[in-house]
Write a protein that holds these residues in place. Structure first.
Motif, short mmCIF file in Angstrom:
data_model
loop_
_atom_site.label_atom_id
_atom_site.label_comp_id
_atom_site.label_asym_id
_atom_site.label_seq_id
_atom_site.Cartn_x
_atom_site.Cartn_y
_atom_site.Cartn_z
N VAL A 109 0.79 -1.23 0.00
CA VAL A 109 0.00 0.00 0.00
C VAL A 109 0.83 1.29 0.00
O VAL A 109 2.04 1.25 0.22
N ARG A 110 0.12 2.39 -0.22
CA ARG A 110 0.76 3.70 -0.37
C ARG A 110 1.72 4.01 0.80
O ARG A 110 1.39 3.80 1.96
N GLY A 111 2.90 4.49 0.43
CA GLY A 111 3.89 4.91 1.43
C GLY A 111 4.82 3.79 1.86
O GLY A 111 5.77 4.02 2.60
N ASP A 112 4.55 2.59 1.40
CA ASP A 112 5.33 1.43 1.86
C ASP A 112 6.13 0.81 0.71
O ASP A 112 5.57 0.53 -0.35
N MET A 113 7.45 0.66 0.95
CA MET A 113 8.34 0.15 -0.10
C MET A 113 8.70 -1.32 0.12
O MET A 113 9.47 -1.88 -0.65
N PRO A 141 -4.60 4.19 -3.28
CA PRO A 141 -5.96 3.66 -3.21
C PRO A 141 -6.64 3.73 -4.59
O PRO A 141 -7.40 2.84 -4.97
N GLU A 142 -6.34 4.81 -5.33
CA GLU A 142 -6.96 5.00 -6.65
C GLU A 142 -6.59 3.87 -7.60
O GLU A 142 -7.42 3.41 -8.40
N THR A 143 -5.34 3.42 -7.52
CA THR A 143 -4.91 2.32 -8.40
C THR A 143 -5.63 1.02 -8.01
O THR A 143 -6.08 0.27 -8.87
N PHE A 144 -5.74 0.77 -6.70
CA PHE A 144 -6.49 -0.43 -6.27
C PHE A 144 -7.93 -0.34 -6.78
O PHE A 144 -8.50 -1.32 -7.25
#
Ligand code: B1M
Length: 224
Positions: A109-113, A141-144
């Protein structure tokens, strides 16, 4: 040391291959790549190489990082060694079975590498007969949402390793639910547990890659 223990040790030492200059005291010695090649030539099980070699090694690295014995560069070298090993066994884990049980859209998810665990889950799901669409890391979230709309039958999987990005899972699930997507959602990663999954209204939680296959089969009503 047996071949699997050697692989684990090479991960812990962050040694990818025999040509690597790192760590300096292992110059000329085999790395994860050569050790896996040897293990495979001895017909050792790929699952064992993965679980008892690569994953077990990374767990030791995690502990060393947590207790201050290892620093970020050590982590990176070990992560690279795991990646090199995964590239080698990935095709074997995926198998040649062409039957497809369903589609999984998965991402960190966003922010996590962090993607080692997510990649393992993706590979094991693929090996379990699913088509996997891997969105990579730092997925918005938009991509999910977009992917969920495009693949309404897909199970959506979200991974997070940071306390902060666990909240990105919550936000993403909220956005998908608000958009009335009917996709089943599963969550996982070191900072996630069943309680959190229940709290945010995910359909399932899995603590590891193997259990994720059973979870997805259960959610899709696949009995085989
Ligand atoms: Co980072 N890191 N890291 N890191 N890192 C942790 C997670 C941490 C616990 C280390 C620590 O402080 N003790 C800590 C998080 C603390 C917290 O928030 N609770 C941390 C931190 C703080 C950070 C940084 C912030 C460090 C910094 O820059 N100061 C930074 C953040 C970057 C970012 O994401 N924005 C960072 C960076 C990195 C590296 C880049 C160096 C590297 C990642 C490399 C990569 O992934 N390509 C890294 C690593 C390697 C780790 C540790 C050491 C190992 C993670 C790992 O790969 N584990 C980790 C410490 C630890 O875990 N003890 C740590 C092995 C992997 C197989 O396990 O990912 O848990 P895991 O996956 C398992 C299960 O969780 C499950 O199945 C997998 C396989 O069985 N699973 C799922 C995972 N996803 C799933 C999804 C599912 C189902 C199951 O369904 C969808």
């Amino acid at each position: 040391m047996n071949p699997i223990e050697q692989i684990k040790d090479a991960v812990v030492r962050g040694r990818s291959n025999a040509l690597s200059k790192y760590p300096p005291d292992m110059a000329g010695k085999p790395g994860v790549v050569e050790l896996i090649e040897t293990a495979l030539s001895k017909h050792l099980e790929v699952g064992k190489i993965l679980q008892q070699g690569l994953i077990a090694g990374m767990e030791v690295v995690g502990d060393k990082f947590s207790n201050g014995e290892y620093f970020l560069p050590d982590l990176l070298m070990s992560a690279q060694a795991v990646k090199a090993g995964m590239q080698l066994i990935d095709p074997l884990l995926r198998g040649e079975d062409s039957r497809k049980l369903g589609v999984i859209v998965i991402g960190t998810v966003r922010g996590d590498m962090h993607d080692i665990g997510k990649n393992l889950v993706a590979v094991v799901l693929e090996g379990g007969g699913f088509d996997v669409i891997d969105l990579g890391i730092d997925v918005s979230p938009e991509t999910f949402l977009e992917q969920g709309r495009e693949h309404p039958e897909a199970v959506i999987g979200m991974s997070a390793l940071l306390t902060t990005t666990r909240e990105s899972i919550r936000t993403t699930v909220d956005i998908l639910r608000e958009a009335d997507l009917k996709n089943k959602i599963i969550v996982g990663g070191a900072v996630v547990n069943q309680e959190f999954a229940d709290e945010i209204g995910a359909d399932g939680y899995s603590r590891d890659a193997t259990k994720a296959v059973h979870l997805v089969k259960d959610l899709l009503g696949i009995t085989a």
